[in-house]
Design a protein around this motif. Sequence first.
Motif, PDB file in Angstrom:
ATOM      1  N   GLY A  41      10.134  -1.762 -36.217  1.00  0.00           N
ATOM      2  CA  GLY A  41      11.294  -1.440 -37.047  1.00  0.00           C
ATOM      3  C   GLY A  41      11.399  -2.277 -38.309  1.00  0.00           C
ATOM      4  N   PRO A  42      11.343  -3.609 -38.192  1.00  0.00           N
ATOM      5  CA  PRO A  42      11.424  -4.443 -39.392  1.00  0.00           C
ATOM      6  C   PRO A  42      10.310  -4.167 -40.398  1.00  0.00           C
ATOM      7  N   VAL A  43       9.093  -3.972 -39.923  1.00  0.00           N
ATOM      8  CA  VAL A  43       7.980  -3.682 -40.841  1.00  0.00           C
ATOM      9  C   VAL A  43       8.221  -2.350 -41.553  1.00  0.00           C
ATOM     10  N   ALA A  44       8.663  -1.344 -40.800  1.00  0.00           N
ATOM     11  CA  ALA A  44       8.951  -0.036 -41.396  1.00  0.00           C
ATOM     12  C   ALA A  44      10.075  -0.145 -42.426  1.00  0.00           C
ATOM     13  N   GLY A  89      13.237  -8.544 -43.368  1.00  0.00           N
ATOM     14  CA  GLY A  89      12.380  -8.141 -42.260  1.00  0.00           C
ATOM     15  C   GLY A  89      12.228  -9.239 -41.223  1.00  0.00           C
ATOM     16  N   PHE A  90      11.995 -10.474 -41.676  1.00  0.00           N
ATOM     17  CA  PHE A  90      11.820 -11.591 -40.749  1.00  0.00           C
ATOM     18  C   PHE A  90      13.101 -11.870 -39.970  1.00  0.00           C
ATOM     19  N   VAL A  91      14.230 -11.861 -40.669  1.00  0.00           N
ATOM     20  CA  VAL A  91      15.506 -12.138 -40.005  1.00  0.00           C
ATOM     21  C   VAL A  91      15.828 -11.042 -38.989  1.00  0.00           C
ATOM     22  N   SER A  92      15.608  -9.785 -39.382  1.00  0.00           N
ATOM     23  CA  SER A  92      15.842  -8.663 -38.483  1.00  0.00           C
ATOM     24  C   SER A  92      14.980  -8.774 -37.229  1.00  0.00           C
ATOM     25  N   TYR A  93      13.729  -9.109 -37.427  1.00  0.00           N
ATOM     26  CA  TYR A  93      12.786  -9.246 -36.316  1.00  0.00           C
ATOM     27  C   TYR A  93      13.236 -10.343 -35.352  1.00  0.00           C
ATOM     28  N   GLY A  94      13.546 -11.505 -35.894  1.00  0.00           N
ATOM     29  CA  GLY A  94      13.947 -12.629 -35.061  1.00  0.00           C
ATOM     30  C   GLY A  94      15.243 -12.390 -34.310  1.00  0.00           C
ATOM     31  N   LEU A  95      16.228 -11.828 -34.997  1.00  0.00           N
ATOM     32  CA  LEU A  95      17.521 -11.597 -34.360  1.00  0.00           C
ATOM     33  C   LEU A  95      17.445 -10.527 -33.274  1.00  0.00           C
ATOM     34  N   THR A 121      24.330  -5.699 -30.752  1.00  0.00           N
ATOM     35  CA  THR A 121      23.767  -4.941 -31.869  1.00  0.00           C
ATOM     36  C   THR A 121      24.642  -5.054 -33.108  1.00  0.00           C
ATOM     37  N   ALA A 122      25.962  -4.996 -32.907  1.00  0.00           N
ATOM     38  CA  ALA A 122      26.889  -5.110 -34.032  1.00  0.00           C
ATOM     39  C   ALA A 122      26.799  -6.495 -34.673  1.00  0.00           C
ATOM     40  N   VAL A 123      26.709  -7.522 -33.844  1.00  0.00           N
ATOM     41  CA  VAL A 123      26.600  -8.888 -34.366  1.00  0.00           C
ATOM     42  C   VAL A 123      25.288  -9.061 -35.138  1.00  0.00           C
ATOM     43  N   VAL A 124      24.186  -8.572 -34.551  1.00  0.00           N
ATOM     44  CA  VAL A 124      22.883  -8.680 -35.210  1.00  0.00           C
ATOM     45  C   VAL A 124      22.898  -7.942 -36.545  1.00  0.00           C
ATOM     46  N   ALA A 125      23.442  -6.727 -36.564  1.00  0.00           N
ATOM     47  CA  ALA A 125      23.492  -5.948 -37.804  1.00  0.00           C
ATOM     48  C   ALA A 125      24.312  -6.670 -38.866  1.00  0.00           C
ATOM     49  N   GLY A 126      25.426  -7.262 -38.444  1.00  0.00           N
ATOM     50  CA  GLY A 126      26.269  -8.002 -39.383  1.00  0.00           C
ATOM     51  C   GLY A 126      25.560  -9.214 -39.958  1.00  0.00           C
ATOM     52  N   LEU A 127      24.848  -9.954 -39.110  1.00  0.00           N
ATOM     53  CA  LEU A 127      24.129 -11.136 -39.574  1.00  0.00           C
ATOM     54  C   LEU A 127      22.999 -10.760 -40.524  1.00  0.00           C
ATOM     55  N   ILE A 128      22.281  -9.696 -40.175  1.00  0.00           N
ATOM     56  CA  ILE A 128      21.179  -9.257 -41.036  1.00  0.00           C
ATOM     57  C   ILE A 128      21.705  -8.855 -42.410  1.00  0.00           C
ATOM     58  N   LEU A 129      22.792  -8.084 -42.418  1.00  0.00           N
ATOM     59  CA  LEU A 129      23.376  -7.641 -43.685  1.00  0.00           C
ATOM     60  C   LEU A 129      23.870  -8.829 -44.497  1.00  0.00           C
ATOM     61  N   ALA A 130      24.508  -9.794 -43.832  1.00  0.00           N
ATOM     62  CA  ALA A 130      25.031 -10.962 -44.533  1.00  0.00           C
ATOM     63  C   ALA A 130      23.904 -11.776 -45.172  1.00  0.00           C
ATOM     64  N   VAL A 131      22.823 -11.975 -44.423  1.00  0.00           N
ATOM     65  CA  VAL A 131      21.687 -12.736 -44.950  1.00  0.00           C
ATOM     66  C   VAL A 131      21.057 -12.004 -46.134  1.00  0.00           C
ATOM     67  N   PHE A 132      20.885 -10.701 -45.987  1.00  0.00           N
ATOM     68  CA  PHE A 132      20.265  -9.916 -47.047  1.00  0.00           C
ATOM     69  C   PHE A 132      21.111  -9.952 -48.320  1.00  0.00           C
ATOM     70  N   MET A 133      22.438  -9.782 -48.175  1.00  0.00           N
ATOM     71  CA  MET A 133      23.325  -9.798 -49.329  1.00  0.00           C
ATOM     72  C   MET A 133      23.349 -11.174 -49.982  1.00  0.00           C
TER      73      MET A 133
END
Length: 223
Positions: free
Chosen positions: A69-72, A92-98, A196-208
């Motif tokens: 998923g992260p690579v895609a 991608g790295f943060v998504s993968y790890g989380l 899943t909600a927490v992971v999605a929130g963290l990924i979005l926060a890091v990306f932004m």
Amino acid sequence: MLSRMDYERISFMEGPMSAENPPVFDPGLVDRVKGIILRPKYEWPIIAAEQATVKSLFQRYAMILAAIGPVATVISKLVSDDDAVLSVILYGFVSYGLNLLAAYILGIVIDGVAHNFGSEKNILQSMKLAVYAMTPFWILGILNLIPGDAPAVISLLVGVYGAYLVYCGLGPLKKTPQDKQLVFTIVLVIVWGLLTAVVAGLILAVFMAFSVIGEGAMSFALD
């Protein structure tokens, strides 16, 4: 009685493959993915009998499939968006790890609440349930190559099947009584939804955050 294919699949988690003429893809991993998705009621007892470790579960299975998923996503964003390359790769790295961390936490939760549902407390079997139930999510991560909302809609449908996988696995792995399997499954689905909600929130926060930092650095360089 287990067939030859079953014993080969069990050996997949017990130790490394021979270094002599290794295949591109571990056939044990491919067989496991097909088994858990296409015939979970048959596959779960095989998984329950395997001699594995938490380390081997993640190194030889989770860390491979969770990368899809992260690579895609990274490829899709680099092709279709104007986001900074560094931010996209970091995403991608943060998504993968989380996502790996979330699967690990789910395994801990499964084991922590097992006694409340008349189930065995066994961290290895709990991790097996958490990791292998994630298979359809990780495999369909390839759909992240498609821009738009289609992957999200499909993920909801996959979520239903993921719940079914958990339900089928509770008996063989956790020895959960039949009358408590449905309630246990519902509780785990809720826990996974929260994770899943927490992971999605963290990924979005890091990306932004890194997007803002990248834009700031670019503005500073142009001044």
